[in-house]
Design a protein around this motif. Structure first.
Motif, PDB file in Angstrom:
ATOM      1  N   UNK A   1      13.926   1.338 -10.806  1.00 38.51           N
ATOM      2  CA  UNK A   1      13.723  -0.018 -10.300  1.00 38.51           C
ATOM      3  C   UNK A   1      12.486  -0.042  -9.402  1.00 38.51           C
ATOM      4  N   UNK A   2      11.583  -1.009  -9.557  1.00 30.62           N
ATOM      5  CA  UNK A   2      10.380  -1.055  -8.710  1.00 30.62           C
ATOM      6  C   UNK A   2      10.736  -1.173  -7.232  1.00 30.62           C
ATOM      7  N   UNK A   3      10.014  -0.483  -6.378  1.00 34.36           N
ATOM      8  CA  UNK A   3      10.212  -0.579  -4.936  1.00 34.36           C
ATOM      9  C   UNK A   3       9.625  -1.878  -4.401  1.00 34.36           C
ATOM     10  N   UNK A   4       8.702  -2.477  -5.174  1.00 30.38           N
ATOM     11  CA  UNK A   4       8.068  -3.741  -4.810  1.00 30.38           C
ATOM     12  C   UNK A   4       7.460  -4.316  -6.084  1.00 30.38           C
ATOM     13  N   UNK A   5       7.206  -5.619  -6.129  1.00 28.87           N
ATOM     14  CA  UNK A   5       6.632  -6.190  -7.356  1.00 28.87           C
ATOM     15  C   UNK A   5       5.169  -5.812  -7.577  1.00 28.87           C
ATOM     16  N   UNK A   6       4.459  -5.466  -6.480  1.00 28.31           N
ATOM     17  CA  UNK A   6       3.033  -5.136  -6.582  1.00 28.31           C
ATOM     18  C   UNK A   6       2.737  -3.920  -5.705  1.00 28.31           C
ATOM     19  N   UNK A   7       1.744  -3.123  -6.115  1.00 25.58           N
ATOM     20  CA  UNK A   7       1.385  -1.948  -5.311  1.00 25.58           C
ATOM     21  C   UNK A   7      -0.100  -1.661  -5.460  1.00 25.58           C
ATOM     22  N   UNK A   8      -0.644  -0.964  -4.468  1.00 27.43           N
ATOM     23  CA  UNK A   8      -2.029  -0.500  -4.545  1.00 27.43           C
ATOM     24  C   UNK A   8      -2.109   0.898  -3.950  1.00 27.43           C
ATOM     25  N   UNK A   9      -2.912   1.748  -4.566  1.00 25.68           N
ATOM     26  CA  UNK A   9      -3.011   3.144  -4.113  1.00 25.68           C
ATOM     27  C   UNK A   9      -4.432   3.665  -4.307  1.00 25.68           C
ATOM     28  N   UNK A  10      -4.721   4.737  -3.578  1.00 22.24           N
ATOM     29  CA  UNK A  10      -5.850   5.604  -3.906  1.00 22.24           C
ATOM     30  C   UNK A  10      -5.218   6.940  -4.225  1.00 22.24           C
ATOM     31  N   UNK A  11      -5.118   7.248  -5.518  1.00 22.04           N
ATOM     32  CA  UNK A  11      -4.344   8.397  -5.982  1.00 22.04           C
ATOM     33  C   UNK A  11      -5.223   9.622  -6.215  1.00 22.04           C
ATOM     34  N   UNK A  12      -4.811  10.746  -5.635  1.00 19.44           N
ATOM     35  CA  UNK A  12      -5.468  12.022  -5.918  1.00 19.44           C
ATOM     36  C   UNK A  12      -5.201  12.390  -7.376  1.00 19.44           C
ATOM     37  N   UNK A  13      -6.236  12.830  -8.080  1.00 17.67           N
ATOM     38  CA  UNK A  13      -6.087  13.220  -9.482  1.00 17.67           C
ATOM     39  C   UNK A  13      -6.842  14.520  -9.742  1.00 17.67           C
ATOM     40  N   UNK A  14      -6.323  15.321 -10.657  1.00 20.13           N
ATOM     41  CA  UNK A  14      -6.996  16.539 -11.109  1.00 20.13           C
ATOM     42  C   UNK A  14      -6.966  16.573 -12.623  1.00 20.13           C
ATOM     43  N   UNK A  15      -8.127  16.818 -13.203  1.00 20.68           N
ATOM     44  CA  UNK A  15      -8.220  17.052 -14.641  1.00 20.68           C
ATOM     45  C   UNK A  15      -8.967  18.355 -14.850  1.00 20.68           C
ATOM     46  N   UNK A  16      -8.199  19.398 -15.117  1.00 18.12           N
ATOM     47  CA  UNK A  16      -8.827  20.722 -15.263  1.00 18.12           C
ATOM     48  C   UNK A  16      -8.030  21.619 -16.183  1.00 18.12           C
ATOM     49  N   UNK A  17      -7.192  21.056 -17.004  1.00 17.38           N
ATOM     50  CA  UNK A  17      -6.410  21.869 -17.918  1.00 17.38           C
ATOM     51  C   UNK A  17      -5.812  21.005 -18.995  1.00 17.38           C
ATOM     52  N   UNK A  18      -5.490  21.598 -20.128  1.00 21.68           N
ATOM     53  CA  UNK A  18      -4.847  20.873 -21.210  1.00 21.68           C
ATOM     54  C   UNK A  18      -5.765  19.839 -21.837  1.00 21.68           C
TER      55      UNK A  18
ATOM     56  N   UNK B   1       0.848  -1.197   0.000  1.00 23.10           N
ATOM     57  CA  UNK B   1       0.000   0.000   0.000  1.00 23.10           C
ATOM     58  C   UNK B   1       0.882   1.245   0.000  1.00 23.10           C
ATOM     59  N   UNK B   2       0.634   2.133  -0.952  1.00 26.48           N
ATOM     60  CA  UNK B   2       1.395   3.378  -1.052  1.00 26.48           C
ATOM     61  C   UNK B   2       0.460   4.564  -0.868  1.00 26.48           C
ATOM     62  N   UNK B   3       0.932   5.575  -0.142  1.00 28.93           N
ATOM     63  CA  UNK B   3       0.142   6.797  -0.007  1.00 28.93           C
ATOM     64  C   UNK B   3       0.066   7.503  -1.350  1.00 28.93           C
ATOM     65  N   UNK B   4      -0.974   8.283  -1.531  1.00 26.78           N
ATOM     66  CA  UNK B   4      -1.118   9.050  -2.764  1.00 26.78           C
ATOM     67  C   UNK B   4       0.067   9.984  -2.944  1.00 26.78           C
ATOM     68  N   UNK B   5       0.561  10.075  -4.173  1.00 28.61           N
ATOM     69  CA  UNK B   5       1.597  11.060  -4.493  1.00 28.61           C
ATOM     70  C   UNK B   5       0.959  12.446  -4.531  1.00 28.61           C
ATOM     71  N   UNK B   6       1.753  13.508  -4.364  1.00 28.66           N
ATOM     72  CA  UNK B   6       1.199  14.866  -4.490  1.00 28.66           C
ATOM     73  C   UNK B   6       0.605  15.091  -5.871  1.00 28.66           C
ATOM     74  N   UNK B   7      -0.297  16.066  -5.971  1.00 35.93           N
ATOM     75  CA  UNK B   7      -0.934  16.371  -7.248  1.00 35.93           C
ATOM     76  C   UNK B   7       0.033  17.008  -8.236  1.00 35.93           C
ATOM     77  N   UNK B   8       1.078  17.640  -7.731  1.00 32.35           N
ATOM     78  CA  UNK B   8       2.108  18.187  -8.620  1.00 32.35           C
ATOM     79  C   UNK B   8       3.059  17.045  -8.966  1.00 32.35           C
ATOM     80  N   UNK B   9       3.161  16.664 -10.251  1.00 31.43           N
ATOM     81  CA  UNK B   9       3.965  15.494 -10.616  1.00 31.43           C
ATOM     82  C   UNK B   9       5.419  15.641 -10.195  1.00 31.43           C
TER      83      UNK B   9
END
Length: 879
Positions: free
Chosen positions: A55-72, A22-30
């Protein structure tokens, strides 16, 4: 009913049990893709892993990722609030395999999750596969037992994913939920697929090919899995509603809005409530990740979103900033899953309140202009793009907001003309940039990282060390031999600190065993943790594998350390004096100065600056030990450490504590930089300047140690020189300067009065009465030494004396001329002061002018034509 928070946790727990990290969501700024404004999909944080650059930090991962779609390319802004499933902010639930499992397990996991964990009726589900993907179709049949008519083959790119024109790509497979025949629409691939009956809830990407520039594809040696499930969509399905805005999260936010605005979310108001709820989430999360409203880049997208919401608040009756008062409701709904919201609460509220205050002040004027510009336009017409640009440029109306307002009237905007006006402005304000073109690219450093691993940094306690040369870049490419000239070097270990967190990279010298000598002028961190030494080989040569002694400039390092530690104390002092809304927005730590940007909506007063300076110096005098503790980010923040919004931290962090406060350390922050051993090593701290950077962001510049003393000595010399010039003791300088200022003001007042009397004809031989031109009384004078701002008073006085007539004064001062003309009320039907002032301005080499029929003013660049301006007025009166 299953709540949003429960669904998120169920998803993540399900995949954790299947061996996913389980990985925490990355920031919205890439953090790894400068081409993106915001993270817009769950796989973005793992992009470099999928391309093989990391290199992968682990072979498998799961996240709930914050996303924004409002430009481009991904811009859903226009639809938000008016459709059932469009959002600017959303959460993407995902599970990922980095070369571990592939299609069969991915399909098995997805089907088990939605039918067993979430309990959806299999009879209401159907799937799509890429038309050529027979393997996926067979697996769905085997695992889910779906008949052929519920495995729909899609031949278009809708079911074939690619990262770009080249690179990893592969077929997709989607799970759709059937809301039932009470909702119009057909299954995917049918003529009615755009209806709302069948809703995609899950997307599986089978990353199995590498596409070349010529379009050919080869199989990847380690095919991977990228999946995504929109949390809001699956919540609507599980909660038995068809509209995302009816799930518990939005229902609770909208209820808070109803209480705040005193209106009901129904009828014409419904869309406004939904817009505010959606945009509140986006705004708060972006601010928490370090973005503030501005007129460019990410800040401009945020401003568009905020102002669109605030305009809908205006429609609900808001006439003062109100949106910020919804922050606690949002934190109550999402703060447990995303603790950064709680940490940034003060900053979010402050930014929202300031932006809405600014917008409220311009909204009325902008709406008036829009009303005037749309007079005569009807449904189907387009507002001129130039007008839309003026609304943007002068009143802060983003184009989307203007379009949103006109949308309700059936009107549009000429966007081509708007873009043309925007291009003209950009071209005029574009400043020249510089890039050498010789720096190695990130691709090169990722390859170095993959081959040689991370650089071992040993500089926290040392300024000298030994390292083996593992990479040489010159002219933008990797080479095997280091020759004299500019180059970038990587060693397996180094004591050189790489620029990070605002702290400048170390300078110094590298001596190779063979006698070669390399001067280090900067150190940059590339590919995450590779220290790249930038500089010049001034003698000898060296080859890969050579061993060298690395020497950091210790004197410069100490000065940088002092300034860096001082920024932490400054940050704490700012929060103590100005409030907890203050957060760091950027910093620069050099050897000779420090610069600190922070969120605050008003100039810092002299008294506040003095209090801030006093607090920092008090902690310096404590000479307290600077304590470093290594722990996890979560434990550090729980213990009260201040984390910077938008900063991405590793699994372990360094926590710096300095000074003694009231029952706790004065400053506690997460920081990977290099710092003093004791606060007394900073010696002294002095603020050298304070000012605004952008809306809601202030900047303080300061110095420490020897530089601070030099600054104070310089100020003292200025004061001593001033005392000597004024012939008074140093302590009496303020009193003497104040007396001189009072004396000057009195003299200026007397001079202005003398000039007025002279201009009015009371200065000796100047005529005192009016002349008559074409039957009209005229007082027309050139007023030497009278600036434009004083002419109006002269005109008013002369009009009072003349009774009926025209008054014209041309003021000449500093080589420029100003003209003011007055017409008494009985003559404004025959003569307009505006027309007369334009004639006079033209004679002075100017143009235009404005005012009212009874009073107008203008200016001109040619003061030598003052008499000609008077003559022009007389000629105009004479007809």
């Amino acid at each position: 009913m299953t709540g949003v928070n429960d669904i998120r946790e169920s998803f993540l727990s399900f995949f954790e049990k299947q061996g996913h990290t389980r990985r925490a969501s990355a920031p919205l700024v890439p953090q790894n893709d400068p081409t993106l404004l915001f993270v817009n999909a769950g796989m973005v944080p793992f992009k470099n892993i999928f391309t093989g650059a990391e290199t992968p930090f682990a072979p498998r991962a799961t996240t709930s990722q914050k996303c924004v779609r409002a430009g481009g390319k991904h811009n859903d802004l226009d639809n938000v609030g008016y459709t059932a499933r469009h959002h600017t902010f959303f959460e993407m639930l995902g599970n990922f395999s980095f070369g571990d499992y592939f299609k069969e397990q991915a399909i098995q996991y997805g089907w088990n999750l939605v039918t067993k964990e979430f309990g959806l009726d299999p009879k209401r589900l159907l799937v799509t596969v890429y038309a050529e993907d027979d393997e996926a179709a067979a697996l769905w049949k085997k695992i889910a037992g779906l008949p052929d008519d519920r495995i729909i083959r899609i031949a278009t790119s809708d079911n074939f994913w690619s990262m770009g024109d080249t690179g990893p790509c592969g077929p997709c497979s989607e799970i759709f939920y059937d809301h039932g025949d009470k909702i119009p629409g057909g299954p995917p691939g049918s003529p009615d697929e755009d209806g709302d009956r069948f809703i995609e809830i899950w997307n599986l990407v089978f990353m199995q090919f590498d596409q070349s520039a010529d379009g050919s594809r080869i199989s990847l040696p380690k095919p991977s899995i990228d999946t995504g499930m929109g949390l809001e969509r699956i919540a609507a399905v599980l909660q038995g509603v068809h509209n995302n805005y009816e799930i518990d999260l939005f229902a609770n936010l909208i209820k808070a809005e109803e209480d705040l605005y005193g209106a009901k979310a129904e009828g014409d108001h419904l869309a406004s409530f939904r817009v505010i709820a959606d945009h509140l989430r986006t705004s708060a999360f972006l601010i928490a990740d370090g973005v503030l409203p501005s007129n460019e880049g990410r800040g401009y997208v945020l401003r568009r979103i905020m102002r669109r919401a605030m305009r809908h608040g205006h429609l609900l009756g808001a006439r003062a900033p109100m949106m910020h008062r919804l922050t606690p409701a949002l934190i109550g709904e999402m703060g447990k899953a995303y603790p950064e919201l709680g940490r940034a609460k003060a900053a979010i509220e402050s930014a929202l309140e300031q932006e809405e205050g600014r917008f409220q002040r311009t909204l009325g004027r902008g709406l008036s202009l829009l009303e005037e510009a749309t007079t005569g336009l009807g449904a189907g017409d387009a507002l001129p793009g130039e007008t839309a640009f003026r609304l943007y440029d002068t009143f802060g109306f983003p184009l989307d907001l203007t379009q949103d307002i006109l949308r309700a009237r059936g009107m549009s905007v000429d966007t081509d003309a708007f873009d043309a006006a925007m291009d003209v402005q950009r071209e005029g304000s574009r400043s020249a940039g510089f890039t050498s073109g010789d720096a190695a690219t990130d691709d090169i450093w990722f390859a170095v990282r993959e081959k040689s691993g991370a650089t071992k940094f040993g500089g926290y306690g040392a300024t000298e060390g030994q390292g083996k040369l593992v990479a040489i870049a010159a002219g933008g490419a990797l080479v095997d031999t280091l020759e004299p000239g500019a180059a970038e070097l990587v060693f397996d270990a180094t004591p050189f600190y790489a620029e990070s967190g605002g702290q400048a990279g170390d300078h110094g010298e590298i001596a190779f065993e063979g006698g070669a000598r390399f001067i280090v002028r900067d150190v940059q961190k590339r590919a995450g943790d590779v220290h790249v030494h930038v500089g010049e080989l001034v003698s000898g040569s060296a080859k890969l594998g050579a061993v060298a002694k690395l020497h950091v400039d210790a004197v410069r390092r100490k000065a940088v350390m002092a300034n860096h530690s001082a920024t932490h104390l400054l940050h704490a002092a700012l929060r103590n004096v100005l409030g907890e809304h203050v957060t760091q927005k950027g910093s620069l730590v050099e050897a000779d100065r420090l610069r600190f940007d922070f969120s605050h909506g008003a100039p810092v007063t002299a008294a506040q600056l003095e209090a801030i300076e006093d607090q920092v110096n008090a902690v310096i005098r404590q000479n307290a030990a600077a304590e470093i503790k290594v722990t996890t980010p979560e434990k550090a923040i729980e213990a009260g450490a201040l984390a910077l919004f938008g900063e991405k931290y590793g699994d372990e962090v360094r926590v710096l504590s300095m000074g003694k406060g009231e029952g706790k350390a004065y400053s506690v922050e997460l920081c990977g930089g290099i710092h003093v051993e004791r606060t007394g090593d900073i010696a002294v701290f002095v603020i050298t300047s304070e000012g605004g950077v952008s809306a809601g962001v202030r900047r303080i510049e300061a110095a420490t140690g020897a530089e601070a003393l030099a600054y104070l000595k310089g100020r003292a010399r200025i004061a001593e020189d001033l005392a000597e010039s004024l012939k008074v003791p140093l302590k009496d300088v303020p009193r003497k300067v104040s007396a001189l200022a009072d004396e000057r003001r009195a003299l200026e007042k007397d001079l202005a009065e003398a000039k007025r009397k002279l201009a009015m004809g009371g200065g000796g031989s100047a005529p005192t009465g009016p002349e008559v031109v074409n039957g009209v009384n005229l007082i027309a004078r050139v007023a030497e030494g009278v600036g434009g701002k004083d002419l109006r008073a002269l005109v008013d006085e002369a009009k009072a004396k003349i009774g009926s007539g025209v008054v014209a004064f041309v003021g000449v001062a500093d080589g420029k001329a100003g003209v003011a003309i007055g017409v008494t009320a009985d003559l404004t039907s025959k003569f307009s002061a505006v027309d007369l002032v334009k004639v006079a301005a033209a004679a002075l080499g100017g143009q235009g002018g404005g005012g009212r029929p009874d009073m107008a003013q203008a200016g001109g660049p040619d003061a030598s034509k003052a008499d000609e301006a008077i003559a022009a007025v007389k000629a105009a009166l004479a007809g």
